[in-house]
Scaffold this motif. Structure first.
Motif, PDB file in Angstrom:
ATOM      1  N   LEU A 214       0.834  -1.205   0.000  1.00 51.01           N
ATOM      2  CA  LEU A 214       0.000   0.000   0.000  1.00 51.01           C
ATOM      3  C   LEU A 214       0.872   1.261   0.000  1.00 51.01           C
ATOM      4  O   LEU A 214       0.572   2.237  -0.704  1.00 51.01           O
ATOM      5  N   ALA A 215       1.958   1.219   0.782  1.00 49.48           N
ATOM      6  CA  ALA A 215       2.883   2.364   0.806  1.00 49.48           C
ATOM      7  C   ALA A 215       3.431   2.641  -0.598  1.00 49.48           C
ATOM      8  O   ALA A 215       3.499   3.795  -1.036  1.00 49.48           O
ATOM      9  N   LEU A 216       3.812   1.580  -1.327  1.00 46.43           N
ATOM     10  CA  LEU A 216       4.354   1.759  -2.677  1.00 46.43           C
ATOM     11  C   LEU A 216       3.277   2.255  -3.642  1.00 46.43           C
ATOM     12  O   LEU A 216       3.524   3.122  -4.485  1.00 46.43           O
TER      13      LEU A 216
ATOM     14  N   LEU B 267       0.616   4.060  -2.956  1.00 43.99           N
ATOM     15  CA  LEU B 267       0.328   5.467  -2.676  1.00 43.99           C
ATOM     16  C   LEU B 267       1.494   6.360  -3.083  1.00 43.99           C
ATOM     17  O   LEU B 267       1.294   7.465  -3.609  1.00 43.99           O
ATOM     18  N   ALA B 268       2.719   5.891  -2.854  1.00 41.42           N
ATOM     19  CA  ALA B 268       3.894   6.674  -3.257  1.00 41.42           C
ATOM     20  C   ALA B 268       3.899   6.885  -4.762  1.00 41.42           C
ATOM     21  O   ALA B 268       4.222   7.978  -5.251  1.00 41.42           O
TER      22      ALA B 268
ATOM     23  N   CYS C   1       1.211   6.824  -6.828  1.00 42.94           N
ATOM     24  CA  CYS C   1       0.123   7.759  -7.150  1.00 42.94           C
ATOM     25  C   CYS C   1       0.516   9.188  -6.826  1.00 42.94           C
ATOM     26  O   CYS C   1       0.304  10.098  -7.631  1.00 42.94           O
ATOM     27  N   ARG C   2       1.050   9.394  -5.647  1.00 45.17           N
ATOM     28  CA  ARG C   2       1.319  10.741  -5.142  1.00 45.17           C
ATOM     29  C   ARG C   2       2.718  11.239  -5.518  1.00 45.17           C
ATOM     30  O   ARG C   2       3.143  12.289  -5.039  1.00 45.17           O
TER      31      ARG C   2
ATOM     32  N   LEU D  91       5.684  10.417  -4.676  1.00 47.30           N
ATOM     33  CA  LEU D  91       6.557  10.726  -3.534  1.00 47.30           C
ATOM     34  C   LEU D  91       8.032  10.501  -3.865  1.00 47.30           C
ATOM     35  O   LEU D  91       8.900  11.153  -3.291  1.00 47.30           O
ATOM     36  N   HIS D  92       8.305   9.578  -4.798  1.00 46.45           N
ATOM     37  CA  HIS D  92       9.694   9.352  -5.213  1.00 46.45           C
ATOM     38  C   HIS D  92      10.260  10.614  -5.856  1.00 46.45           C
ATOM     39  O   HIS D  92      11.404  10.994  -5.614  1.00 46.45           O
TER      40      HIS D  92
ATOM     41  N   LEU E 259      11.021   3.552  -7.979  1.00 43.87           N
ATOM     42  CA  LEU E 259      11.254   3.600  -6.531  1.00 43.87           C
ATOM     43  C   LEU E 259      11.658   2.199  -6.096  1.00 43.87           C
ATOM     44  O   LEU E 259      10.917   1.239  -6.324  1.00 43.87           O
TER      45      LEU E 259
ATOM     46  N   ALA F 249      -0.528   8.418   2.601  1.00 49.91           N
ATOM     47  CA  ALA F 249       0.690   8.213   1.806  1.00 49.91           C
ATOM     48  C   ALA F 249       1.918   8.713   2.574  1.00 49.91           C
ATOM     49  O   ALA F 249       2.957   8.040   2.614  1.00 49.91           O
TER      50      ALA F 249
ATOM     51  N   LEU G 216       2.679   6.400   5.658  1.00 49.44           N
ATOM     52  CA  LEU G 216       3.311   5.139   5.253  1.00 49.44           C
ATOM     53  C   LEU G 216       4.723   5.375   4.732  1.00 49.44           C
ATOM     54  O   LEU G 216       5.625   4.584   4.997  1.00 49.44           O
TER      55      LEU G 216
ATOM     56  N   LEU H 261      10.446   5.632   2.779  1.00 49.45           N
ATOM     57  CA  LEU H 261      10.480   5.722   1.317  1.00 49.45           C
ATOM     58  C   LEU H 261      11.268   6.937   0.837  1.00 49.45           C
ATOM     59  O   LEU H 261      11.832   6.922  -0.258  1.00 49.45           O
TER      60      LEU H 261
ATOM     61  N   ALA I 166      14.066   6.490  -1.880  1.00 47.42           N
ATOM     62  CA  ALA I 166      14.005   7.210  -3.159  1.00 47.42           C
ATOM     63  C   ALA I 166      15.330   7.902  -3.470  1.00 47.42           C
ATOM     64  O   ALA I 166      15.671   8.107  -4.626  1.00 47.42           O
TER      65      ALA I 166
END
Lengths: 308, 308
Positions: A98-100, A102-103, A105-106, A108-109, A265, B99, B102, B108, B112
């Motif tokens: 789930l963390a990956l 959402l990352a 989608c958002r 975050l990387h 990521l 997000a 997590l 993350l 990253a």
């Protein structure tokens, strides 16, 4: 093992107190492997359990889920009965998945690598709400992930070997129907075991069939993905990105181009850190020793024909 | 506005088709602001809606939740009635908060930025399972976040102005009891509006009172956090990290030390990207026009005394 006989357990030296407690609550702890009829291993990397086995061992309890490495080298064989910790990983690995998701989608990387604010919305992402997530190998981890995705508004296409109906999935496919999956999902999450049947499950043709906006998430084993094909697909923009907790080769070499890819990521095989696993594993050990003591079949016994 | 009279709506020029459809389903669309009794604004940054107001306007519908910028400059005042889009942001912003939570747990941001595999478990994280999340300003977004956190095994301490009992929270605190929050949580999520009462809500003393393993997440407004105190706390290891969707100043300047901090993740005020917001906002516009038409009170009407 005869029913109603307390197992005598050789627990890996240096095992944490939670495991000592789990063993002693249901069985007799012995100091010497030679006196044991059960081995309980603690080290998630597995090193050392092979040496502790002897003819009187009725069960080897292992703390990891994937046994491909030992099956491949022939050291896990039919001479002993092994219980893997499949199922125990469900909650921690589903959380990492789930963390990956959402990352991805958002973005975050990208945010983590940025050194300025950028233009408004330049790094704005998307939502899992309304998205379709394909879970390949939808066993215990996948079912748990499915339960986490539903309140976020994502729907799930579940792929299992048999194609059994997975509760809560909008569609359930058999492994033989995998070709139907790639074009219809926004995210693919790989959770299937590493076997001969899953080697290079995702290659050039599968990546080509995916949406250009879709992400590939691998939390299974590196061998499921053809790394060269993945890199080519990422470079050509045929898919949107990849989040990889496992790679091929693993560890991924320092100079590998995936490290510097803007839409990748990588987490270094840490979906289930030992401190996170420990309470779940201690519960499993306790349950399996209870089962042995009462003559029931332990959970997670490995079927060497399937390879997991 | 008299009941059962269809509102005449001036919709911001260039608004997306989803908003045109929402307006025309419940009201009359007019081309000229002078002919309107309702303004519906589309641009999430807000620019331009001030110029469209005139004496016959009964409601200005705004697409954003926080109105602090316009209250501060005096351009949102009691002469008109405004509806903010509070509530509309619940699902998208709660998803972004999850997000960040997590990402913090699973490190993350560090993954990253890494360019090698590292030692096994070097970048292993923790889990939300069993953690305590403090939600400061637990309104619609917070309640949605709470619903997402429960299946992950996290418990929530909810802080509201009044201290009302928030369903699903293990503890509900009033703003006046905030000092009880800091030492008992693994994560603080700021979701409170920017008002005089919330300015520098998190300063040196609050950061000092937090656990050294705790993370601060700000998805509200930069003004809620004393940036200098946060940086000092991060440098001294007094808290574990910070995930910031909003900053003070904002945009955060390119040379700001938060950008290069190893335990900071910054997303540039993108918790609710416009394409993600749009369907939610269109539904709200439709509902509020229906309410106006039927003489009911619209949702989200701003109370200038509270400031939100």
């Amino acid at each position: 093992m005869p029913a109603n006989v307390p197992p005598r357990v050789y627990l890996q030296p240096g095992a944490p107190p939670e495991l000592v407690e789990a063993v002693t609550s249901e069985a007799t702890l012995v100091a010497d492997a030679a006196d044991a009829n059960v081995i309980v291993w603690a080290n998630i990397d597995g090193d050392g359990f092979l040496d502790a086995r002897h003819d009187d061992i009725a069960l080897v309890q292992l703390p990891f889920a994937g046994i491909d490495r030992w099956v491949a080298e022939g050291s896990i064989d039919a001479r002993w009965t092994y219980a893997a910790a499949a199922g125990v990983y469900a909650a921690p690995v589903a959380e990492h998945a789930l963390a990956l998701l959402l990352a991805a989608c958002r973005r975050l990387h990208e945010c983590a690598r940025a050194s300025d604010w950028g233009k408004r919305w330049e790094r704005a992402g998307t939502s899992l709400d309304g998205s379709v997530v394909g879970i390949v190998g939808c066993g215990g981890i996948g079912e748990r992930l499915l339960a986490l995705l539903r309140p976020l508004g994502a729907s799930v296409v579940a792929v299992t070997r048999s194609g059994r109906t997975v509760e809560g999935a909008t569609r359930s496919l058999a492994a033989s129907q995998l070709n139907e999956l790639w074009p219809i999902v926004d995210h693919v999450v790989l959770l299937a075991p590493a076997t001969d049947a899953t080697r290079s499950l995702v290659g050039a043709a599968e990546l080509e069939a995916m949406r250009s906006t879709a992400w590939l998430h691998n939390l299974a084993r590196g061998s499921l993905v053809d790394t060269g094909a993945l890199l080519a697909a990422l470079d050509d923009g045929r898919i949107a990105g990849a989040a990889l907790d496992v790679t091929d080769p693993e560890p991924l070499p320092e100079d590998h181009p995936l490290w510097s890819h803007a839409r990748v990521l990588i987490t270094p095989h840490v979906a289930c850190p030992p401190p996170v696993l420990l309470p779940h594993y201690a519960s499993r050990v306790r349950e399996n020793l209870r089962r042995l003591r009462q003559g029931e079949r332990p959970l997670g016994v490995i079927d060497l024909d399937r390879g997991y």
